[in-house]
Design a protein around this motif. Structure first.
Motif, mmCIF file in Angstrom:
data_model
loop_
_atom_site.group_PDB
_atom_site.id
_atom_site.type_symbol
_atom_site.label_atom_id
_atom_site.label_comp_id
_atom_site.label_asym_id
_atom_site.label_seq_id
_atom_site.Cartn_x
_atom_site.Cartn_y
_atom_site.Cartn_z
ATOM 1 N N GLY A 75 -46.292 -69.146 87.051
ATOM 2 C CA GLY A 75 -46.423 -70.262 85.778
ATOM 3 C C GLY A 75 -45.897 -71.690 86.301
ATOM 4 O O GLY A 75 -45.379 -71.842 87.832
ATOM 5 N N TRP A 76 -46.134 -72.631 85.621
ATOM 6 C CA TRP A 76 -45.681 -74.213 86.327
ATOM 7 C C TRP A 76 -44.270 -74.175 86.040
ATOM 8 O O TRP A 76 -43.664 -73.687 85.213
ATOM 9 C CB TRP A 76 -46.162 -75.204 85.262
ATOM 10 N N PRO A 77 -43.654 -74.797 87.107
ATOM 11 C CA PRO A 77 -42.009 -74.939 87.035
ATOM 12 C C PRO A 77 -41.357 -75.206 85.895
ATOM 13 O O PRO A 77 -40.557 -74.810 85.219
ATOM 14 C CB PRO A 77 -41.946 -75.910 88.340
ATOM 15 N N ASP A 78 -42.170 -76.533 85.250
ATOM 16 C CA ASP A 78 -41.377 -77.011 84.044
ATOM 17 C C ASP A 78 -41.588 -75.741 83.003
ATOM 18 O O ASP A 78 -40.532 -75.731 82.056
ATOM 19 C CB ASP A 78 -41.980 -78.299 83.626
ATOM 20 N N THR A 79 -42.625 -75.283 82.626
ATOM 21 C CA THR A 79 -42.696 -74.038 81.659
ATOM 22 C C THR A 79 -41.736 -72.849 82.047
ATOM 23 O O THR A 79 -41.258 -72.526 81.040
ATOM 24 C CB THR A 79 -43.943 -73.651 81.510
ATOM 25 N N LEU A 83 -38.986 -71.529 79.691
ATOM 26 C CA LEU A 83 -38.617 -70.066 79.361
ATOM 27 C C LEU A 83 -37.113 -69.646 79.899
ATOM 28 O O LEU A 83 -36.644 -68.919 79.106
ATOM 29 C CB LEU A 83 -39.725 -69.258 80.036
ATOM 30 N N ALA A 84 -36.717 -70.117 80.867
ATOM 31 C CA ALA A 84 -35.417 -69.634 81.206
ATOM 32 C C ALA A 84 -34.286 -70.242 80.253
ATOM 33 O O ALA A 84 -33.339 -69.388 79.972
ATOM 34 C CB ALA A 84 -35.125 -70.223 82.834
ATOM 35 N N ARG A 85 -34.648 -71.545 79.763
ATOM 36 C CA ARG A 85 -33.678 -71.993 78.805
ATOM 37 C C ARG A 85 -33.722 -71.031 77.651
ATOM 38 O O ARG A 85 -32.443 -71.029 76.970
ATOM 39 C CB ARG A 85 -34.037 -73.467 78.666
ATOM 40 N N PHE A 86 -34.961 -70.815 77.137
ATOM 41 C CA PHE A 86 -35.092 -69.903 76.048
ATOM 42 C C PHE A 86 -34.317 -68.435 76.133
ATOM 43 O O PHE A 86 -33.680 -68.215 75.168
ATOM 44 C CB PHE A 86 -36.683 -69.517 75.751
ATOM 45 N N LEU A 87 -34.395 -67.904 77.251
ATOM 46 C CA LEU A 87 -33.839 -66.804 77.423
ATOM 47 C C LEU A 87 -32.412 -67.000 77.473
ATOM 48 O O LEU A 87 -31.552 -65.968 77.086
ATOM 49 C CB LEU A 87 -34.239 -66.128 78.812
ATOM 50 N N GLU A 88 -31.777 -67.796 78.021
ATOM 51 C CA GLU A 88 -30.315 -68.200 78.110
ATOM 52 C C GLU A 88 -29.836 -68.413 76.891
ATOM 53 O O GLU A 88 -28.742 -67.993 76.472
ATOM 54 C CB GLU A 88 -30.095 -69.368 78.980
ATOM 55 N N ALA A 89 -30.587 -68.976 75.832
ATOM 56 C CA ALA A 89 -30.042 -69.209 74.417
ATOM 57 C C ALA A 89 -30.084 -68.012 73.579
ATOM 58 O O ALA A 89 -29.314 -67.951 72.783
ATOM 59 C CB ALA A 89 -31.227 -70.206 73.756
ATOM 60 N N CYS A 90 -30.767 -67.028 74.188
ATOM 61 C CA CYS A 90 -30.898 -65.580 73.369
ATOM 62 C C CYS A 90 -29.881 -64.831 73.984
ATOM 63 O O CYS A 90 -29.505 -63.658 73.244
ATOM 64 C CB CYS A 90 -32.426 -64.865 73.820
ATOM 65 N N ALA A 91 -29.247 -65.112 75.155
ATOM 66 C CA ALA A 91 -28.207 -64.161 75.988
ATOM 67 C C ALA A 91 -26.738 -64.453 74.853
ATOM 68 O O ALA A 91 -26.595 -65.612 74.412
ATOM 69 C CB ALA A 91 -27.941 -64.579 77.041
ATOM 70 N N ASP A 92 -25.920 -63.577 74.858
ATOM 71 C CA ASP A 92 -24.782 -63.619 74.073
ATOM 72 C C ASP A 92 -23.782 -64.556 75.083
ATOM 73 O O ASP A 92 -23.991 -64.844 76.188
ATOM 74 C CB ASP A 92 -24.068 -62.457 73.782
ATOM 75 N N GLY A 93 -22.724 -64.915 74.627
ATOM 76 C CA GLY A 93 -21.633 -65.856 75.683
ATOM 77 C C GLY A 93 -21.084 -65.000 76.834
ATOM 78 O O GLY A 93 -20.619 -65.882 77.607
ATOM 79 N N ASP A 94 -21.403 -63.863 76.878
ATOM 80 C CA ASP A 94 -21.000 -63.272 78.361
ATOM 81 C C ASP A 94 -22.025 -63.185 79.358
ATOM 82 O O ASP A 94 -21.862 -62.615 80.222
ATOM 83 C CB ASP A 94 -20.420 -61.813 78.038
#
Length: 98
Positions: A75-79, A83-94
């Motif tokens: 993928g394009w780096p910005d996309t 996606l990484a930010r989306f996955l981080e938001a889905c992760a719990d606090g730990d």
């Protein structure tokens, strides 16, 4: 490990291009690729469901030199950053999966 000089662990995910490795007679590359393709298709459907365009980021099926299926993310780096930010938001606090 994100720096250019970092040494990646030997986790079996190294996928060279068609010209990057030896093809071994008798290896069933198609079986590994089919398995990777099914998984890549599933990930691509999930990416579409959460609003990503496959022209910007997608899972790609491949095999390694032993014929084992591998799924790569292209993928394009910005996309991919989105996606990484989306996955981080889905992760719990730990930092683990929710």
């Amino acid at each position: 490990m994100t720096s250019a000089g970092a040494e990646w662990p030997n986790d079996g995910l190294d996928v060279a291009g068609v010209d990057g490795g030896l093809w071994v007679r008798g290896e069933d590359y198609m079986a590994g690729w089919r398995e990777a393709r099914e998984t890549a298709d599933r990930l691509n459907r999930a990416l579409l469901c959460v609003g990503f365009e496959l022209s910007a980021v997608r899972a790609v099926a491949a095999t390694n030199e032993e014929g084992r299926g591998v799924v790569r993310l292209a993928g394009w780096p910005d996309t991919v950053d989105r996606l990484a930010r989306f996955l981080e938001a889905c992760a719990d606090g730990d930092g683990g999966a929710a």
